[in-house]
Design a protein around this motif. Structure first.
Motif, mmCIF file in Angstrom:
data_model
loop_
_atom_site.group_PDB
_atom_site.id
_atom_site.type_symbol
_atom_site.label_atom_id
_atom_site.label_comp_id
_atom_site.label_asym_id
_atom_site.label_seq_id
_atom_site.Cartn_x
_atom_site.Cartn_y
_atom_site.Cartn_z
ATOM 1 N N HIS A 12 1.137 -4.643 14.859
ATOM 2 C CA HIS A 12 0.019 -5.500 15.220
ATOM 3 C C HIS A 12 -1.068 -5.922 15.201
ATOM 4 O O HIS A 12 -2.280 -6.288 15.661
ATOM 5 C CB HIS A 12 0.106 -5.635 17.076
ATOM 6 C CG HIS A 12 1.238 -5.419 17.151
ATOM 7 N ND1 HIS A 12 1.720 -7.105 17.730
ATOM 8 C CD2 HIS A 12 2.126 -4.659 17.707
ATOM 9 C CE1 HIS A 12 2.742 -6.734 18.527
ATOM 10 N NE2 HIS A 12 3.782 -5.518 18.579
ATOM 11 N N LEU A 13 -1.220 -4.840 14.027
ATOM 12 C CA LEU A 13 -2.863 -4.469 13.089
ATOM 13 C C LEU A 13 -3.491 -5.142 11.640
ATOM 14 O O LEU A 13 -2.769 -3.922 10.865
ATOM 15 C CB LEU A 13 -3.110 -3.343 13.225
ATOM 16 C CG LEU A 13 -3.346 -1.997 14.852
ATOM 17 C CD1 LEU A 13 -2.938 -0.665 14.141
ATOM 18 C CD2 LEU A 13 -4.332 -2.947 15.701
ATOM 19 N N ARG A 14 -3.188 -5.801 11.309
ATOM 20 C CA ARG A 14 -3.420 -6.737 10.074
ATOM 21 C C ARG A 14 -4.375 -5.891 9.341
ATOM 22 O O ARG A 14 -3.870 -6.600 7.713
ATOM 23 C CB ARG A 14 -3.403 -8.018 10.724
ATOM 24 C CG ARG A 14 -5.030 -8.343 11.068
ATOM 25 C CD ARG A 14 -5.225 -9.724 10.645
ATOM 26 N NE ARG A 14 -5.919 -10.359 11.479
ATOM 27 C CZ ARG A 14 -6.854 -11.115 12.766
ATOM 28 N NH1 ARG A 14 -5.719 -12.149 12.777
ATOM 29 N NH2 ARG A 14 -7.592 -10.875 13.607
ATOM 30 N N TYR A 15 -4.898 -5.156 8.938
ATOM 31 C CA TYR A 15 -5.905 -4.639 8.302
ATOM 32 C C TYR A 15 -5.726 -3.166 8.424
ATOM 33 O O TYR A 15 -6.001 -2.192 7.634
ATOM 34 C CB TYR A 15 -7.761 -4.916 9.090
ATOM 35 C CG TYR A 15 -7.593 -6.006 9.155
ATOM 36 C CD1 TYR A 15 -7.821 -6.834 8.530
ATOM 37 C CD2 TYR A 15 -8.811 -6.466 10.455
ATOM 38 C CE1 TYR A 15 -8.191 -9.035 8.208
ATOM 39 C CE2 TYR A 15 -8.755 -7.603 10.997
ATOM 40 C CZ TYR A 15 -8.807 -8.088 9.571
ATOM 41 O OH TYR A 15 -9.524 -10.320 9.162
ATOM 42 N N LEU A 16 -4.896 -2.596 9.122
ATOM 43 C CA LEU A 16 -4.600 -1.181 9.081
ATOM 44 C C LEU A 16 -3.880 -1.241 7.012
ATOM 45 O O LEU A 16 -4.182 -0.148 6.537
ATOM 46 C CB LEU A 16 -3.486 -0.656 9.834
ATOM 47 C CG LEU A 16 -2.371 0.575 9.273
ATOM 48 C CD1 LEU A 16 -3.696 1.330 9.909
ATOM 49 C CD2 LEU A 16 -1.754 0.820 10.619
ATOM 50 N N GLY A 17 -3.627 -1.750 6.606
ATOM 51 C CA GLY A 17 -3.119 -1.293 5.846
ATOM 52 C C GLY A 17 -1.881 -0.189 5.519
ATOM 53 O O GLY A 17 -0.831 0.080 6.185
ATOM 54 N N SER A 18 -1.814 0.516 4.400
ATOM 55 C CA SER A 18 -0.817 1.698 3.968
ATOM 56 C C SER A 18 -1.421 3.604 5.011
ATOM 57 O O SER A 18 -1.440 4.094 4.898
ATOM 58 C CB SER A 18 -0.687 2.010 2.303
ATOM 59 O OG SER A 18 -1.786 1.925 1.810
ATOM 60 N N ALA A 19 -2.358 3.223 5.527
ATOM 61 C CA ALA A 19 -3.430 4.080 5.850
ATOM 62 C C ALA A 19 -2.900 4.580 6.859
ATOM 63 O O ALA A 19 -2.036 3.762 7.404
ATOM 64 C CB ALA A 19 -5.128 3.794 5.845
ATOM 65 N N PRO A 20 -2.198 6.176 6.863
ATOM 66 C CA PRO A 20 -2.019 6.102 8.111
ATOM 67 C C PRO A 20 -3.034 6.265 9.654
ATOM 68 O O PRO A 20 -4.068 6.025 9.750
ATOM 69 C CB PRO A 20 -1.857 7.917 8.312
ATOM 70 C CG PRO A 20 -3.033 8.058 7.052
ATOM 71 C CD PRO A 20 -2.994 6.806 6.120
ATOM 72 N N LEU A 21 -2.342 5.973 10.277
ATOM 73 C CA LEU A 21 -2.919 5.066 12.006
ATOM 74 C C LEU A 21 -3.264 7.144 12.368
ATOM 75 O O LEU A 21 -2.214 7.420 13.145
ATOM 76 C CB LEU A 21 -1.762 4.404 12.683
ATOM 77 C CG LEU A 21 -2.304 3.963 14.205
ATOM 78 C CD1 LEU A 21 -3.888 3.022 14.303
ATOM 79 C CD2 LEU A 21 -1.419 2.950 15.286
ATOM 80 N N THR A 22 -4.366 6.929 12.558
ATOM 81 C CA THR A 22 -5.134 7.655 14.194
ATOM 82 C C THR A 22 -5.061 7.770 15.475
ATOM 83 O O THR A 22 -5.350 5.878 15.410
ATOM 84 C CB THR A 22 -5.821 9.190 13.474
ATOM 85 O OG1 THR A 22 -7.157 7.512 13.441
ATOM 86 C CG2 THR A 22 -5.786 9.114 12.142
ATOM 87 N N GLY A 23 -4.778 8.797 16.286
ATOM 88 C CA GLY A 23 -5.826 8.407 17.758
ATOM 89 C C GLY A 23 -7.117 7.738 18.049
ATOM 90 O O GLY A 23 -7.152 7.201 19.275
ATOM 91 N N ASP A 24 -8.103 8.075 17.028
ATOM 92 C CA ASP A 24 -9.074 7.214 17.482
ATOM 93 C C ASP A 24 -9.152 6.623 16.926
ATOM 94 O O ASP A 24 -10.751 5.802 16.745
ATOM 95 C CB ASP A 24 -9.884 8.985 16.866
ATOM 96 C CG ASP A 24 -10.150 9.098 15.243
ATOM 97 O OD1 ASP A 24 -9.701 8.854 14.350
ATOM 98 O OD2 ASP A 24 -10.976 9.915 14.548
#
Length: 81
Positions: A12-24
């Motif tokens: 659901h995060l169109r700008y995340l790309g390939s970066a890992p998702l962090t809690g903050d």
């Protein structure tokens, strides 16, 4: 956050790309808009067997992945505050 939640959230995060998702990570900065938040809400409720009550449908809950995950964990443990 567990890996399954991060995967669900990342869809659901169109700008995340390939970066890992962090809690903050700030979800709005990663592209979560109001329509995506509704879709995400339904996906979380289906995947985790919870119902997020109206009083928790606030900006703070959806501010970061960590905030949202903590709500899911509390609800799964029976805590509705």
């Amino acid at each position: 956050m567990d890996a399954g939640f991060a995967e669900l959230l990342s869809r659901h995060l169109r700008y995340l790309g390939s970066a890992p998702l962090t809690g903050d990570a700030r979800l709005r900065d990663l592209g979560l808009d109001s329509m995506q938040a509704i879709n995400l809400l339904f996906a979380i409720e289906d995947a985790y067997g919870v119902s997020i009550p109206d009083e928790l449908l606030v900006d703070e809950t959806f501010e970061t992945g960590g905030n949202l995950w903590s709500v899911v964990v509390r609800l799964r443990e029976g805590d509705r505050r």
